[in-house]
Design a protein around this motif. Sequence first.
Motif, short mmCIF file in Angstrom:
data_model
loop_
_atom_site.label_atom_id
_atom_site.label_comp_id
_atom_site.label_asym_id
_atom_site.label_seq_id
_atom_site.Cartn_x
_atom_site.Cartn_y
_atom_site.Cartn_z
N SER A 177 0.86 -1.24 -0.09
CA SER A 177 -0.49 0.19 -0.41
C SER A 177 0.77 1.07 0.15
CB SER A 177 -0.79 -0.08 1.16
OG SER A 177 -1.58 1.48 0.76
N ALA A 178 2.57 1.25 0.87
CA ALA A 178 2.57 2.55 0.44
C ALA A 178 3.75 2.24 -0.68
CB ALA A 178 3.89 1.86 1.83
N LEU A 179 3.88 1.40 -1.09
CA LEU A 179 4.25 1.39 -2.32
C LEU A 179 4.03 2.15 -3.29
CD1 LEU A 179 6.69 -1.63 -2.58
CD2 LEU A 179 7.75 0.60 -2.12
N GLN A 180 2.60 1.77 -3.75
CA GLN A 180 1.55 1.96 -4.65
C GLN A 180 1.18 4.15 -4.27
OE1 GLN A 180 -1.82 -0.97 -3.25
NE2 GLN A 180 -1.01 -1.28 -5.63
N GLN A 181 1.25 4.04 -2.88
CA GLN A 181 0.89 5.56 -2.74
C GLN A 181 1.87 6.02 -3.35
OE1 GLN A 181 -2.25 6.75 -1.03
NE2 GLN A 181 -1.46 9.07 -1.52
N GLU A 182 3.15 5.54 -2.54
CA GLU A 182 4.23 6.21 -3.52
C GLU A 182 4.41 6.59 -4.98
OE1 GLU A 182 9.54 5.26 -4.20
OE2 GLU A 182 8.22 4.45 -1.62
N TYR A 183 4.48 6.09 -5.80
CA TYR A 183 4.18 5.92 -7.20
C TYR A 183 2.88 6.81 -7.38
CZ TYR A 183 2.85 4.04 -11.66
OH TYR A 183 2.89 3.83 -13.47
N LEU A 184 1.77 6.30 -6.85
CA LEU A 184 0.84 7.93 -7.27
C LEU A 184 1.70 8.95 -7.07
CD1 LEU A 184 -2.54 5.87 -6.19
CD2 LEU A 184 -1.89 6.43 -8.51
N ILE A 242 12.40 9.40 -10.44
CA ILE A 242 11.36 8.78 -9.27
C ILE A 242 9.80 8.08 -9.57
CG2 ILE A 242 10.78 9.14 -7.77
CD1 ILE A 242 12.26 12.07 -6.93
N GLY A 243 9.11 8.36 -11.09
CA GLY A 243 8.11 7.39 -10.89
C GLY A 243 9.03 6.14 -11.39
N LYS A 244 9.74 5.78 -12.53
CA LYS A 244 9.99 5.02 -13.07
C LYS A 244 10.38 3.71 -11.68
CE LYS A 244 11.67 6.85 -17.63
NZ LYS A 244 12.20 6.58 -18.74
N ALA A 245 11.22 4.46 -10.71
CA ALA A 245 11.87 3.60 -10.11
C ALA A 245 10.70 3.24 -9.57
CB ALA A 245 12.91 3.99 -9.10
N ALA A 246 9.60 4.24 -9.04
CA ALA A 246 8.60 3.25 -7.78
C ALA A 246 7.50 2.09 -8.79
CB ALA A 246 7.30 4.26 -7.25
N LYS A 247 7.49 2.55 -10.01
CA LYS A 247 6.95 1.48 -11.07
C LYS A 247 7.80 0.15 -11.11
CE LYS A 247 5.32 0.74 -16.02
NZ LYS A 247 4.99 1.44 -16.57
N GLN A 248 9.00 0.52 -11.10
CA GLN A 248 9.91 -0.89 -10.76
C GLN A 248 9.76 -1.55 -9.71
OE1 GLN A 248 11.68 -2.36 -13.31
NE2 GLN A 248 11.87 -3.59 -12.44
N LYS A 249 9.28 -0.97 -8.26
CA LYS A 249 9.38 -1.64 -7.54
C LYS A 249 8.45 -2.24 -7.28
CE LYS A 249 12.07 1.83 -4.42
NZ LYS A 249 11.74 2.27 -3.52
N LEU A 250 7.11 -1.25 -7.92
CA LEU A 250 5.66 -2.12 -8.04
C LEU A 250 5.79 -3.80 -8.74
CD1 LEU A 250 3.37 1.00 -7.93
CD2 LEU A 250 3.99 -0.79 -6.08
#
Length: 406
Positions: free
Chosen positions: A154-161, A179-187
């Motif tokens: 949930s926290a990673l999704q919020q970070e991605y948004l 930053i957006g690409k890195a958050a997407k890769q984590k998900l």
Amino acid sequence: MERKQFVKLMAFAGLLPAVFLAACGETTKKENDTTVAVVQTYTCPMHPQIVQNKMGTCPICGMDLVLFDKNNKEASLTLSESQIALANITTVVAGSAVMNNSRTLNGRIVTNPEQTMFMSSRVAGRVENLYVRETGVKVEKGQLLYRIYSEELSALQQEYLMAVAQAKQFPGNARFSEIGKAAKQKLKLYDQSDAQLAALLQSGKVDPYVNYFATGNGMVAELSVTEGQYVSQGSPVMRLEGYGKLWVEADLYPAEAPLVRTGQTVMVLVSGYEQEPQRMTINFISPALQSGSQLMQVRGEIANPGNRWQPGLQANVILPVQGDGNALTLPVDAVIRNGKGAHVWVQTGKGKFEPRRVKTGIENADRVEILEGIASGDTVVVTGAYLLYSEFILKKGSDPMAAHNH
């Protein structure tokens, strides 16, 4: 007067030796006749309890009585035509033929690890829903198996948004874009698909649940969690086993190893399905002995349509062995085996049979290879050999191979 009595006495004394010799001769003649009568004893080959002092027929089976003489050391039997017919004695001429043999290896059916699927948690969290709660349940590819609630997801999704929103607000800022690409890769590392990420961006709402689907058809072989249990990242949840293809493992003695090679085709007889032999190609030969035994192991794979067989079933692996292409062979029933060795009965004349010690080689269900003892062209008894063996013992009082044991 006295002179006459003396003459009479002398005459009587002279006659006594002649009378005595005549009596002894008569007694000797009677003893000889008795001896001959004792020697001339007849019995039935099939019913040895019938004993007579003259020729005749058996009152039980009607066979002709034969001379019973244990002092006769001739290593042969002579039978009449009626005896041969009643004993069902048949013969075959020994000849050369291609002799193929086989070895039966004890084996078992086991699970093919290539058909095994391990399901684990890609995120740390709580097993919110467990849709399969027992082992032995059949599942199909794509079926939903369990769902995990993850606060970290949930926290990673919020970070991605937030990263996507910042990148939109500052389109020329490369840092926000990265930053957006890195958050997407984590998900994606948390097993989030592109479709799920697109749905997340479209709704703008976080979804802390991760759904896990079966990656193939199989059975639930092991279940490691219960509903409501917390799991860490990478924790095993369940194990699925596919039975469409199974392994067959068989035990092999080191002396038999030269008979096996990788790529060799063998037959597999599954316990309970012996009438349906399966072809199998050997794809693995163990290079070392199994721990605690003197056995090697060979392995192959067989198809299992309809999951008709289950791991754990016993199976025999029939290993073909190529024999001599010019071997002297006989039907298996022609060879008699006992503690003194193996022998056959050879017909040497009309109604005359004698035992021959033989040395046997490879053997299959129908024929046996003869290495020594007979030659090609000999007439060998096939059926009735055991009757000849028994009759020899009855008539001679000894084993037919006793004369061969020096």
